[in-house]
Design a protein around this motif. Sequence first.
Motif, PDB file in Angstrom:
ATOM      1  N   LEU A   1       0.825  -1.205   0.000  1.00  0.00           N
ATOM      2  CA  LEU A   1       0.000   0.000   0.000  1.00  0.00           C
ATOM      3  C   LEU A   1       0.863   1.260   0.000  1.00  0.00           C
ATOM      4  CD1 LEU A   1      -2.979   0.556  -0.067  1.00  0.00           C
ATOM      5  CD2 LEU A   1      -2.914   0.930   2.384  1.00  0.00           C
ATOM      6  N   GLY A   2       1.984   1.199   0.741  1.00  0.00           N
ATOM      7  CA  GLY A   2       2.909   2.331   0.742  1.00  0.00           C
ATOM      8  C   GLY A   2       3.353   2.657  -0.671  1.00  0.00           C
ATOM      9  N   ALA A   3       3.714   1.614  -1.422  1.00  0.00           N
ATOM     10  CA  ALA A   3       4.170   1.837  -2.794  1.00  0.00           C
ATOM     11  C   ALA A   3       3.029   2.357  -3.665  1.00  0.00           C
ATOM     12  CB  ALA A   3       4.738   0.540  -3.362  1.00  0.00           C
ATOM     13  N   ILE A   4       1.828   1.782  -3.472  1.00  0.00           N
ATOM     14  CA  ILE A   4       0.691   2.224  -4.296  1.00  0.00           C
ATOM     15  C   ILE A   4       0.401   3.693  -4.040  1.00  0.00           C
ATOM     16  CG2 ILE A   4      -1.812   1.980  -4.620  1.00  0.00           C
ATOM     17  CD1 ILE A   4      -1.476  -1.000  -4.052  1.00  0.00           C
ATOM     18  N   VAL A   5       0.373   4.084  -2.773  1.00  0.00           N
ATOM     19  CA  VAL A   5      -0.019   5.457  -2.433  1.00  0.00           C
ATOM     20  C   VAL A   5       1.073   6.453  -2.803  1.00  0.00           C
ATOM     21  CG1 VAL A   5      -0.520   7.012  -0.520  1.00  0.00           C
ATOM     22  CG2 VAL A   5      -1.633   4.776  -0.644  1.00  0.00           C
ATOM     23  N   HIS A   6       2.331   6.158  -2.417  1.00  0.00           N
ATOM     24  CA  HIS A   6       3.363   7.175  -2.580  1.00  0.00           C
ATOM     25  C   HIS A   6       4.093   7.080  -3.911  1.00  0.00           C
ATOM     26  CE1 HIS A   6       2.934   8.830   1.397  1.00  0.00           C
ATOM     27  NE2 HIS A   6       2.783   7.600   1.851  1.00  0.00           N
ATOM     28  N   CYS A   7       4.337   5.852  -4.402  1.00  0.00           N
ATOM     29  CA  CYS A   7       5.106   5.740  -5.640  1.00  0.00           C
ATOM     30  C   CYS A   7       4.185   5.849  -6.857  1.00  0.00           C
ATOM     31  CB  CYS A   7       5.877   4.440  -5.671  1.00  0.00           C
ATOM     32  SG  CYS A   7       7.003   4.295  -4.291  1.00  0.00           S
ATOM     33  N   PHE A   8       3.065   5.154  -6.820  1.00  0.00           N
ATOM     34  CA  PHE A   8       2.128   5.260  -7.944  1.00  0.00           C
ATOM     35  C   PHE A   8       1.210   6.474  -7.762  1.00  0.00           C
ATOM     36  CE2 PHE A   8       3.573   0.942  -8.060  1.00  0.00           C
ATOM     37  CZ  PHE A   8       3.652   0.642  -9.395  1.00  0.00           C
ATOM     38  N   ASN A   9       1.390   7.152  -6.626  1.00  0.00           N
ATOM     39  CA  ASN A   9       0.721   8.424  -6.368  1.00  0.00           C
ATOM     40  C   ASN A   9      -0.811   8.341  -6.438  1.00  0.00           C
ATOM     41  OD1 ASN A   9       1.019  11.012  -5.548  1.00  0.00           O
ATOM     42  ND2 ASN A   9       1.056  11.890  -7.617  1.00  0.00           N
ATOM     43  N   ILE A  10      -1.351   7.283  -5.836  1.00  0.00           N
ATOM     44  CA  ILE A  10      -2.816   7.201  -5.749  1.00  0.00           C
ATOM     45  C   ILE A  10      -3.163   7.679  -4.346  1.00  0.00           C
ATOM     46  CG2 ILE A  10      -4.831   5.702  -6.079  1.00  0.00           C
ATOM     47  CD1 ILE A  10      -3.060   3.904  -7.750  1.00  0.00           C
ATOM     48  N   LYS A  11      -3.121   8.987  -4.159  1.00  0.00           N
ATOM     49  CA  LYS A  11      -3.122   9.575  -2.814  1.00  0.00           C
ATOM     50  C   LYS A  11      -4.431   9.362  -2.066  1.00  0.00           C
ATOM     51  CE  LYS A  11       0.924  11.059  -2.042  1.00  0.00           C
ATOM     52  NZ  LYS A  11       1.746  11.761  -2.991  1.00  0.00           N
ATOM     53  N   LYS A  12      -5.499   9.108  -2.809  1.00  0.00           N
ATOM     54  CA  LYS A  12      -6.768   9.009  -2.080  1.00  0.00           C
ATOM     55  C   LYS A  12      -6.819   7.760  -1.193  1.00  0.00           C
ATOM     56  CE  LYS A  12      -9.571   6.943  -5.748  1.00  0.00           C
ATOM     57  NZ  LYS A  12     -10.831   7.008  -6.421  1.00  0.00           N
ATOM     58  N   LEU A  13      -5.905   6.809  -1.428  1.00  0.00           N
ATOM     59  CA  LEU A  13      -5.899   5.616  -0.584  1.00  0.00           C
ATOM     60  C   LEU A  13      -5.142   5.828   0.722  1.00  0.00           C
ATOM     61  CD1 LEU A  13      -5.343   2.781  -3.196  1.00  0.00           C
ATOM     62  CD2 LEU A  13      -7.437   3.395  -2.044  1.00  0.00           C
ATOM     63  N   GLU A  14      -4.604   7.036   0.914  1.00  0.00           N
ATOM     64  CA  GLU A  14      -3.768   7.311   2.083  1.00  0.00           C
ATOM     65  C   GLU A  14      -4.391   6.931   3.431  1.00  0.00           C
ATOM     66  OE1 GLU A  14      -1.451  10.810   1.978  1.00  0.00           O
ATOM     67  OE2 GLU A  14      -0.263   9.782   3.507  1.00  0.00           O
ATOM     68  N   PRO A  15      -5.700   7.139   3.629  1.00  0.00           N
ATOM     69  CA  PRO A  15      -6.266   6.786   4.943  1.00  0.00           C
ATOM     70  C   PRO A  15      -6.057   5.323   5.312  1.00  0.00           C
ATOM     71  CG  PRO A  15      -7.835   8.078   3.673  1.00  0.00           C
ATOM     72  CD  PRO A  15      -6.680   7.803   2.774  1.00  0.00           C
ATOM     73  N   LEU A  16      -5.813   4.466   4.312  1.00  0.00           N
ATOM     74  CA  LEU A  16      -5.630   3.038   4.625  1.00  0.00           C
ATOM     75  C   LEU A  16      -4.190   2.723   5.020  1.00  0.00           C
ATOM     76  CD1 LEU A  16      -7.609   1.495   1.635  1.00  0.00           C
ATOM     77  CD2 LEU A  16      -8.402   1.794   3.970  1.00  0.00           C
ATOM     78  N   VAL A  17      -3.272   3.668   4.782  1.00  0.00           N
ATOM     79  CA  VAL A  17      -1.847   3.348   4.958  1.00  0.00           C
ATOM     80  C   VAL A  17      -1.492   3.060   6.402  1.00  0.00           C
ATOM     81  CG1 VAL A  17       0.490   4.283   4.803  1.00  0.00           C
ATOM     82  CG2 VAL A  17      -1.068   4.532   2.898  1.00  0.00           C
ATOM     83  N   ARG A  18      -1.941   3.946   7.309  1.00  0.00           N
ATOM     84  CA  ARG A  18      -1.501   3.775   8.702  1.00  0.00           C
ATOM     85  C   ARG A  18      -1.953   2.473   9.344  1.00  0.00           C
ATOM     86  NH1 ARG A  18      -0.981   9.216  12.165  1.00  0.00           N
ATOM     87  NH2 ARG A  18       0.861   9.971  11.072  1.00  0.00           N
ATOM     88  N   PRO A  19      -3.236   2.113   9.202  1.00  0.00           N
ATOM     89  CA  PRO A  19      -3.622   0.805   9.745  1.00  0.00           C
ATOM     90  C   PRO A  19      -2.774  -0.315   9.140  1.00  0.00           C
ATOM     91  CG  PRO A  19      -5.572   2.023   9.080  1.00  0.00           C
ATOM     92  CD  PRO A  19      -4.390   2.836   8.655  1.00  0.00           C
TER      93      PRO A  19
END
Lengths: 281, 388
Positions: free
Chosen positions: B73-91
């Motif tokens: 998920l880290g790679a999806i959100v930050h590298c592929f820049n799909i920022k809207k998934l960020e709320p799922l990263v911390r859990p």
Amino acid sequence: MSKVNIKKGNVFLIDLTKCTGCRGCMVACKQWNQLQAEETDFFSGEGYQNPRSTSEHTFTLIKFREYEKNGKIEFSFYKEMCMHCDDPACVSVCPVNAFVKTPEGPVIYESDLCIGCRFCMIGCPFNMAKYEWSKKLPLVKKCDGCYSRIKEGLEPACVTACATAMDYGPHDEILKMAQQRLKQFPDRYLDKIYGKDEAGGTGVFYLTSEPFEELGFDTVTKRALPSYTWPALSLVPATFLTVGAGLSALTWITNRRERIEKEKNEKLDKQNSTESKEEQI
Amino acid sequence: MSAARSISNEFNSYHWFVKLMMMLVVVGAVSAIIRFVFGLGATTNLSDRYPWGLWVSFDIVTAVPLAAGAFTLGAIVHCFNIKKLEPLVRPAIVTGFLGYSLVCVGLLVDLGQPHKGWHVLIHWNLQSPMFEVAMCVLAYTTVLFIEFLAPVAEKFGWKLSIRVLRWFELPLVILAASISTLHQSSLWTFFVIAVDKLHNLWYNPLLPLLFFMSAICAGICIIILEAISCHKWMGQPNEDELLATLIKILPWTIGAYIIVRILSMIFLGGRPVFDTPVMTWLFAVEMGVGFILPFIMFSRMSIQNNVRFMGSAAALLIFGVIMNRFNVSMFGMMDPNEIYFPSMIESLVTLGIIAAHILLFVVIARHFPIFEHHTEPEEHPLPAYSRS
């Protein structure tokens, strides 16, 4: 007592056609390695040997094998021990280098280093690494080819004890001896030396009269075991760099658009604010 | 006195399920103590025939892919820049951190000489997959710990740490993905050495690649299940919309896995393949129920944007990955004459580890801001880029 040329890689030759099943080798092994006796039981199935299998207390075992030949029941013996492979799986899989293939031939185990992960037991194609299940802080136990004896120029304990079937010496000499026997008595032997090519070559050669599979030998790959895992492991640094660099590049590209847009907006904001200031003035 | 009271208040405020988890953790801890007092041989069903049992198969070999959500998920959100998934990263990071920490616990319980575990750090054997995985797991647990520090710093209002951590966020995400690629695959290089031991249905030289691909699928599915359960039982907002985005990735990753899996079995695997009915059944269940069925469910979902079966499809895929890990590390190497079955102590320790994961997640979620959306960079400006 014959002296051993300790400089070269030494190998065992076990001629099963000459083995009488006296189990002198087992007794000598127990005595030299100070291994305790085991309680044994009678069991059906494979063989009637005693004990059932090699273990932390039994590094070598004479297995008893019954088979049918020309409608008659025949039997044969098979000495099981560490094969002291040329390129051993245990040496390659151990995360802390607790196994060492010595130049003299034996594969030895340095218990001080062992962390007890038991990967050697999974890796060994002959299942010859055993564990001290009886201990609270168990270590691996296996035949060390009597390394301490070899270094003093003595033969391994089991070879010394064996009256008929075992020889020990430098690889080339022993191989020549085995091939000579095959050539000299083609009707007595099966034309194969088990252990010469198994697992990429081992330090124990077997000669038999019957197919090795029937005697309970495992069919083992001819490739050295570490050559299976090394292709994957050698890719590790390259994979690490590729993934790292690839993801960094990707991040930079995907974030660039965002950054450019942001900068544009900021410039516009600045312009707007200066314009509004001028208006105020 | 007041400390004791606050602890008892804290305890009483939990749901009965969490209390059950606490009980399982205690039982597991007691079992682990029994294992250390009496030794491996006396308390487990491990033997020279089965040197690796439930602890390796589940606590290590299965737990690692199940904790793969954090780096994926880290790679999806930050590298592929799909920022809207960020709320799922911390859990996901909390799950990953707990998962890896518990892998280390499981490893220590399983090692015969746990006090010498640190030898891995100084006696390097570059030829050993175990060495590589041990190093990676240590490094990645550290990375996850640093990533996990972000909610801790926010909770206690350590402004400087928040800034420093934010500065490190991207490098850590990339480092996490690189390290994970290595050990998710190398963990399975373990079994490439079991040439004549592992059944042909599972043995093939591409095992490392296959295990990496399935770990990504498992990681995403764990995130889905986690979000659904947090919504259902922990009063968190419904994330179905975000999950629907995430689900679009799954048919591709699962599909790629299935294709590589089948092709590698046909062209690279040994023969014979379907010689033992039991193994064939295990394989059929793993592939059919655990991979192909969820593949069909997920691909349908993304077409109709229908998230009804999302939870069950994710659960099926996780089942498939667990089944696959057990098939490779346990069932595929089973000797029909001498079947291994985990002992009571082994099972209780593993149950305790699973319960500890759930329990710690609930406790952390209650006390640390892991569900709140990230504070925006403007709130804690960084000299490096906010002023440029």
